[in-house]
Motif scaffolding. Structure first.
Motif, short mmCIF file in Angstrom:
data_model
loop_
_atom_site.label_atom_id
_atom_site.label_comp_id
_atom_site.label_asym_id
_atom_site.label_seq_id
_atom_site.Cartn_x
_atom_site.Cartn_y
_atom_site.Cartn_z
N VAL A 54 -20.64 10.01 6.75
CA VAL A 54 -20.92 9.51 7.83
C VAL A 54 -19.84 9.78 8.74
N LYS A 55 -20.17 10.24 9.87
CA LYS A 55 -19.35 10.52 11.13
C LYS A 55 -19.60 9.55 12.21
N VAL A 56 -18.60 9.16 12.58
CA VAL A 56 -18.73 8.16 13.89
C VAL A 56 -18.15 8.71 15.00
N LYS A 57 -18.43 8.29 16.37
CA LYS A 57 -17.71 8.80 17.52
C LYS A 57 -16.59 7.68 17.93
N ILE A 58 -15.62 7.82 18.18
CA ILE A 58 -14.63 7.04 18.58
C ILE A 58 -14.16 7.30 19.97
N ALA A 104 -14.07 10.42 11.94
CA ALA A 104 -14.25 10.15 13.34
C ALA A 104 -14.25 11.20 14.19
N ASP A 105 -14.89 11.14 15.26
CA ASP A 105 -14.99 12.40 16.44
C ASP A 105 -14.73 11.96 17.69
N ALA A 106 -13.49 12.55 18.17
CA ALA A 106 -13.09 11.84 19.53
C ALA A 106 -13.65 12.55 20.60
N ASN A 107 -14.36 13.67 20.49
CA ASN A 107 -14.47 14.54 21.83
C ASN A 107 -13.54 14.60 22.64
N SER A 108 -12.11 14.69 22.53
CA SER A 108 -11.11 14.73 23.39
C SER A 108 -11.04 13.62 24.11
N ILE A 166 -10.08 13.27 11.50
CA ILE A 166 -10.33 12.99 13.01
C ILE A 166 -10.48 14.32 13.70
N GLU A 167 -11.77 14.39 14.22
CA GLU A 167 -12.13 15.54 14.92
C GLU A 167 -11.81 15.53 16.38
N GLN A 168 -11.27 16.54 17.05
CA GLN A 168 -11.00 16.89 18.35
C GLN A 168 -10.44 15.67 19.05
N LEU A 226 -10.72 20.62 14.13
CA LEU A 226 -11.00 21.07 15.49
C LEU A 226 -12.28 21.63 15.63
N ASP A 227 -13.07 21.11 16.98
CA ASP A 227 -14.47 21.49 17.14
C ASP A 227 -14.31 22.29 18.61
N GLU A 228 -14.62 21.50 19.67
CA GLU A 228 -14.21 22.10 21.01
C GLU A 228 -13.32 23.44 21.05
N SER A 229 -12.19 23.25 20.76
CA SER A 229 -11.01 24.15 20.69
C SER A 229 -11.06 25.40 20.11
N ILE A 245 -11.76 22.93 10.11
CA ILE A 245 -12.39 23.65 11.13
C ILE A 245 -13.88 23.10 11.14
N ASN A 246 -14.48 22.84 12.26
CA ASN A 246 -16.00 22.43 12.38
C ASN A 246 -16.46 23.64 12.98
N ILE A 247 -17.64 24.63 12.31
CA ILE A 247 -17.93 25.64 12.94
C ILE A 247 -19.44 25.37 13.53
N LYS A 248 -19.40 25.75 14.83
CA LYS A 248 -20.93 25.78 15.24
C LYS A 248 -21.42 27.18 15.87
N ILE A 249 -22.24 27.61 15.36
CA ILE A 249 -23.00 29.03 15.60
C ILE A 249 -22.75 29.17 17.28
MG MG Z 1 -17.32 17.06 17.60
#
Ligand code: MG
Ligand code: OSB
Length: 368
Positions: A160-164, A187-191, A212-214, A237-240, A259-263
């Motif tokens: 499970v991933k949560v936003k923080i 946990a994903d912080a989205n910067s 912890i993501e981004q 890292l996601d957005e970066s 690293i989180n890869i998004k196509i």
């Molecule tokens: Mg993310």
């Protein structure tokens, strides 16, 4: 590839429940569905994953549409292409606009796999028959989030991933940990943080998060390296990571351990695979990120996540996570905590034409 034409459809659907990050809530999803048809009647599907507003990256549905219609489709029509591997270079006269590029490029990959009669996962070198499912909770209301997590665990999700955000991170994570001490949690912080928050982030170390993501700036890799040297929790890292070179530099600097890869974020399946290959040979685990997407994009993610370096369950859930009814058939389902990698040609899912029609707000055809 002998392309006859391209069709773009803008679709719009309500989410079952709003998805919230510190940057705002998504309640309705717009996306661009791309269909590339060849002269033998094969059709490849792609999905543009930019949002209606530029909160996650700078692209939007409208900017993607403009770039597809006025630049990428004309480039493809004028130059032709013999294999989707060539698409990223072919589109390089257009800077960035990665989600627009990926929308068309992924459709070419699906088409190529159908032409060869192979599952897309096989065509790109995938080795897994099923991938681990993962789910994201985007709900800042703690009691509701706890309930949601309980429900997802009952459904068999593995991770499970949560936003923080700095507002309530310690309390939020500690309550989840109290109730689910062994849950693989991230946990994903989205910067949401800056380097001044090192203390706050260090305090989360005790919860044994997978990562912890981004945490820091959406275009930063330098401060993340400083942060990673001061906290135990692995940074993802996601957005970066928008290009192959971003991934290479981040790994060289020690800015992240995952690293989180998004196509869509990296401009296509070809680039996503290159980043995977580089990470795999450098011992950096990767996982497939999600974009609150429809089934076409999810299907491409499933093919991507069948590559051997995807050792961590990604943000890949079933069609019913967000949608009353998806635009593909069959729908994507989670069974025994896993999602099967289809063995049918291409992405292995058909468009549900009836559903697509119901949710299409605009469509346009481009003849080659
Ligand atoms: Mg993310
Ligand atoms: O697709 C999902 O299930 C949600 C994944 C998610 O967290 C997300 C959704 C939209 C935009 C950015 C992100 C993110 O990973 O930061």
């Amino acid at each position: 590839m002998d392309i006859k034409g391209v069709k773009l459809s803008i679709v719009k659907m309500q989410l079952k429940h709003p998805f919230t990050t510190h940057l705002g809530s998504v309640t309705e999803r717009e996306a661009i569905i791309v269909e590339v048809e060849d002269r033998n009647g094969f059709i490849g599907y792609g999905e543009g994953v930019a949002f209606s507003s530029p909160w996650y990256t700078e692209e939007t549905v409208q900017t993607s549409y403009h770039v597809l219609k006025d630049f990428l489709i004309p480039i493809l029509r004028k130059n032709g292409i013999s294999h989707p591997d060539e698409a990223f270079l072919l589109f390089s006269s257009v800077r960035r606009n990665h989600m627009a590029k990926a929308a068309l490029e992924t459709a070419l990959w699906d088409l190529q796999a159908k032409i060869e009669g192979l599952p897309l996962s096989t065509l790109i070198g995938g080795t897994m028959e099923a991938i681990h499912a993962g789910v994201v909770v985007g709900n800042p209301n703690l009691p509701e989030a706890l309930k949601q997590i309980e429900g997802y665990l009952e459904q068999g999700f593995k991770r499970v991933k949560v936003k923080i955000s700095p507002e309530d991170d310690f309390q939020y994570i500690s309550e989840i940990r109290k109730q689910f001490p062994d849950l693989p949690l991230m946990a994903d912080a989205n910067s949401a943080y800056s380097l001044e928050d090192v203390g706050r982030l260090e305090a989360l170390d005790e919860f044994g998060l997978l990562m912890i993501e981004q945490p820091l700036g959406y275009d930063d890799i330098v401060d993340h390296a400083k942060l990673q040297s001061q906290i135990e929790t692995p940074i993802c890292l996601d957005e970066s990571i928008v290009t192959f070179d971003d991934a290479r530099k981040a790994i060289e600097l020690g800015s992240c351990k995952v690293i989180n890869i998004k196509i869509g974020r990296v401009g296509g399946l070809g680039e996503a695979k290159r980043i995977h290959d580089y990470c795999h040979s450098n011992g950096i685990p990767v996982w497939a990120g999600g974009m609150i997407e429809f089934g076409i994009s999810r299907a491409h993610n499933i093919a991507l996540a069948s590559l051997p370096g995807f050792t961590i369950p990604g943000d890949i859930s079933g069609s019913d996570r967000y949608w009353e009814q998806d635009i593909i058939k069959p729908e994507i389902v989670v069974e025994n905590r896993m999602i099967n990698v289809p063995d049918r040609p291409g992405i292995g899912f058909e468009l549900n034409r009836k559903r697509l029609k119901e949710v299409t707000v605009f469509e346009e055809r481009f003849k080659f």
